[in-house]
Enzyme design. Sequence first.
Site, short mmCIF file in Angstrom:
data_model
loop_
_atom_site.label_atom_id
_atom_site.label_comp_id
_atom_site.label_asym_id
_atom_site.label_seq_id
_atom_site.Cartn_x
_atom_site.Cartn_y
_atom_site.Cartn_z
N LYS A 38 0.84 -1.20 0.00
CA LYS A 38 0.00 0.00 0.00
C LYS A 38 0.87 1.25 0.00
O LYS A 38 0.59 2.22 -0.71
CB LYS A 38 -0.96 -0.02 1.20
CG LYS A 38 -2.07 -1.05 0.99
CD LYS A 38 -2.94 -1.32 2.19
CE LYS A 38 -3.85 -2.51 1.87
NZ LYS A 38 -4.68 -2.96 2.98
N GLN A 86 -5.07 -2.13 9.00
CA GLN A 86 -4.86 -3.43 8.34
C GLN A 86 -5.46 -4.55 9.18
O GLN A 86 -5.18 -4.65 10.38
CB GLN A 86 -3.35 -3.65 8.13
CG GLN A 86 -3.00 -4.90 7.36
CD GLN A 86 -3.52 -4.84 5.92
OE1 GLN A 86 -3.35 -3.87 5.22
NE2 GLN A 86 -4.16 -5.91 5.49
N ASP A 143 -11.41 2.08 3.08
CA ASP A 143 -11.73 0.67 2.85
C ASP A 143 -13.23 0.47 2.65
O ASP A 143 -13.68 -0.61 2.26
CB ASP A 143 -11.28 -0.19 4.05
CG ASP A 143 -9.87 -0.76 3.88
OD1 ASP A 143 -9.43 -0.90 2.72
OD2 ASP A 143 -9.23 -1.07 4.90
#
Length: 283
Positions: free
Chosen positions: A51, A95, A118
């Site tokens: 990322k 995460q 997300d």
Amino acid sequence: MELINGKEIQELTFKEITNDVASLREKGVEPCLAVIIVGSDPASRVYVNNKKKACERVGIKSLEYALPEETTTDELLDLIRKLNADDSVNGILCQLPVPKQINKQAVLDTISPEKDVDCFHPVNVGKLSLGRAELLPCTPAGVIRMLDVAGVEIEGKRAVVIGRSDIVGKPMGIMLMERNATVTVCHSKTRDLSSITKQADILVCTVGKPKLVTSDMVKEGAVVIDVGINRNGEGKLCGDVDFDDVAPHCSKITPVPGGVGPMTITMLMKNTVTAARNQNNIK
Ligand code: NAD
């Protein structure tokens, strides 16, 4: 049969995002993504590094917050609230998975919906189902992008999604419906799966079982999108679709690796730019 190449579509999309970032910078906005990682899970470390690399690639500033394994929910929520209040941070993600002492739902619910790149926050999931989404769930958005770039018409088509996870299957069904497909979502309790999948013009599989989809389950000329990421008996990466068996019967199909995989991170970058634009009232 034509392959839908995720790497190529990633490149194309990265170029567009790089231009978008450059034009935001000209307006004095530096898009910034904050990535939180708790503990030292090796797979999570690889994802976080990827990322960061993607951010560098398109010109997005990235911040990493690496917290120790024993972090408490309260400590993590404090950090998220600090990032929520920081105007220089446009996107925040934690995460997953987080260590088991941490209340994952509280974490996802605390990230400000405007910064929830997300798209896991209930407000953003609700907006998606109302057709009012600003930020889109990355993997299904990546699938839609692949279909569009590959020139697959969605409207009026019969689409079948195998798998109903909150992060892929369910939002995938909603997004295909939003694009005027006629959608069926199948899952582990579905009876006579192949009788349904055989009707699909567009078949998306997100289950996590190698060789779940075989040629007898696929209509001749269908478009098949394989979201699954598995290891086969020899430890090699494979999807949910028995590629060699199914591919000759498809008009288009995604490979694993090199299919949907690269698109998830690509759409994360796109969401970060969208978040930066929205927070600065830039169209
Ligand atoms: P999940 O693991 O949360 O759930 C699996 C789903 O499959 C469930 O809805 C279940 O009902 C359904 N299912 C299980 N067995 C079935 C069967 N025999 N027939 C029909 N349905 C069945 O799902 P997930 O998080 O969407 O992950 C699925 C796969 O996609 C995994 O391999 C994961 O690694 C991969 N994945 C890939 C990406 C990507 O970027 N390409 C992103 C997310 C997930």
